[in-house]
Design a protein around this motif. Sequence first.
Motif, PDB file in Angstrom:
ATOM      1  N   UNK A  10     -68.224 -44.604 -18.258  1.00 45.20           N
ATOM      2  CA  UNK A  10     -68.680 -45.908 -17.428  1.00 45.20           C
ATOM      3  C   UNK A  10     -67.163 -46.293 -17.018  1.00 45.20           C
ATOM      4  N   UNK A  11     -67.402 -46.939 -15.807  1.00 42.60           N
ATOM      5  CA  UNK A  11     -66.485 -47.567 -15.180  1.00 42.60           C
ATOM      6  C   UNK A  11     -65.329 -46.157 -14.710  1.00 42.60           C
ATOM      7  N   UNK A  12     -65.954 -45.140 -14.114  1.00 40.90           N
ATOM      8  CA  UNK A  12     -65.196 -43.965 -13.898  1.00 40.90           C
ATOM      9  C   UNK A  12     -64.909 -43.798 -12.509  1.00 40.90           C
ATOM     10  N   UNK A  13     -64.891 -44.882 -11.710  1.00 37.38           N
ATOM     11  CA  UNK A  13     -64.489 -44.631 -10.182  1.00 37.38           C
ATOM     12  C   UNK A  13     -63.140 -44.854 -10.029  1.00 37.38           C
ATOM     13  N   UNK A  14     -62.380 -45.594 -10.927  1.00 41.45           N
ATOM     14  CA  UNK A  14     -60.932 -45.740 -10.686  1.00 41.45           C
ATOM     15  C   UNK A  14     -60.318 -45.951 -12.107  1.00 41.45           C
ATOM     16  N   UNK A  15     -58.942 -45.768 -12.012  1.00 39.37           N
ATOM     17  CA  UNK A  15     -58.202 -46.242 -13.219  1.00 39.37           C
ATOM     18  C   UNK A  15     -58.523 -45.438 -14.414  1.00 39.37           C
ATOM     19  N   UNK A  16     -58.320 -45.974 -15.554  1.00 37.34           N
ATOM     20  CA  UNK A  16     -58.602 -45.172 -16.990  1.00 37.34           C
ATOM     21  C   UNK A  16     -59.872 -44.420 -16.960  1.00 37.34           C
ATOM     22  N   UNK A  17     -61.192 -45.233 -16.292  1.00 35.85           N
ATOM     23  CA  UNK A  17     -62.341 -44.457 -16.444  1.00 35.85           C
ATOM     24  C   UNK A  17     -62.355 -43.034 -15.722  1.00 35.85           C
ATOM     25  N   UNK A  18     -61.718 -43.280 -14.661  1.00 35.98           N
ATOM     26  CA  UNK A  18     -61.522 -42.052 -13.858  1.00 35.98           C
ATOM     27  C   UNK A  18     -60.726 -40.884 -14.500  1.00 35.98           C
ATOM     28  N   UNK A  19     -59.581 -41.455 -15.169  1.00 36.49           N
ATOM     29  CA  UNK A  19     -58.861 -40.364 -15.783  1.00 36.49           C
ATOM     30  C   UNK A  19     -59.406 -39.780 -17.191  1.00 36.49           C
ATOM     31  N   UNK A  20     -60.462 -40.619 -17.742  1.00 37.21           N
ATOM     32  CA  UNK A  20     -61.319 -40.416 -18.927  1.00 37.21           C
ATOM     33  C   UNK A  20     -62.199 -39.136 -18.401  1.00 37.21           C
TER      34      UNK A  20
END
Length: 260
Positions: A10-20
């Motif tokens: 979740x929260x995967x569009x930018x930042x830490x979530x994208x990198x996860x």
Amino acid sequence: MPANQLAVVTGASTGIGLELARCCAQAGFNLVIAADEPEIERVAVDLRRLGSSVEPVQADLATTEGVDKLCAAVGDRPIDALLANAGVGLGKAFLDQDFARIKHLVDTNITGTLYLIHRAGNAMLRRNSGRILITGSIAGFTPGSFQAVYNASKAFLDSFSFALREELRDSGVTVTCLMPGATETEFFRRADMMDTKVGTEPKDSAYDVAKAGFDAMLRGESDIVTGMKNKIQTTIANVTPNEMLAKQHRKMAEPGTAKS
């Protein structure tokens, strides 16, 4: 590696979530990724180039309806790894903040996260298998003057993750808490904190933070504080009076503290 296993990020569009999500794809997980903005569709296209199946879900995870939409997209497939990363920040003095944004922060960082973990965690427990990674923060160690609600929400998540891990100790489900410091993401711009010291000073790499958290999750570790500076900061915070911590936080987060 986890061939044909499913990870939900979740929260995967930018930042830490994208990198996860990128870490999961690189490791061979198939993915369901979620965010509350259309950018999640482009991210899915990019991640598919790594060879994994990637299904994007645009949903507001601050709402039960949004979490239900994400769970409906997963369907009956077992979730092997849940990376509960969705979160928002909010700067400025508490009494100067718009209460609708305060409520949205609490609903996103706490209520929506708990609801998703409750649903996914129960399915994992029935199978006696699964991994949960919760993105907390070293902010949870410090009373966050001029980020009061955000820091409190991360203190909640940090505490919750350790408690849930203990409850699941004798099961096949692991819980890991990722506790980064200030990270190079859209967080501070979206939180209206670009006039602050913490908002403008150098930050940790989002990929480095995500990779450390992802690896800790795979190892089944309880928690990871990323970066030596942050490890030192949390150690000091544990023995510093809260009043002093709040005063120190003001120097980083009060509007107008950015270096000219």
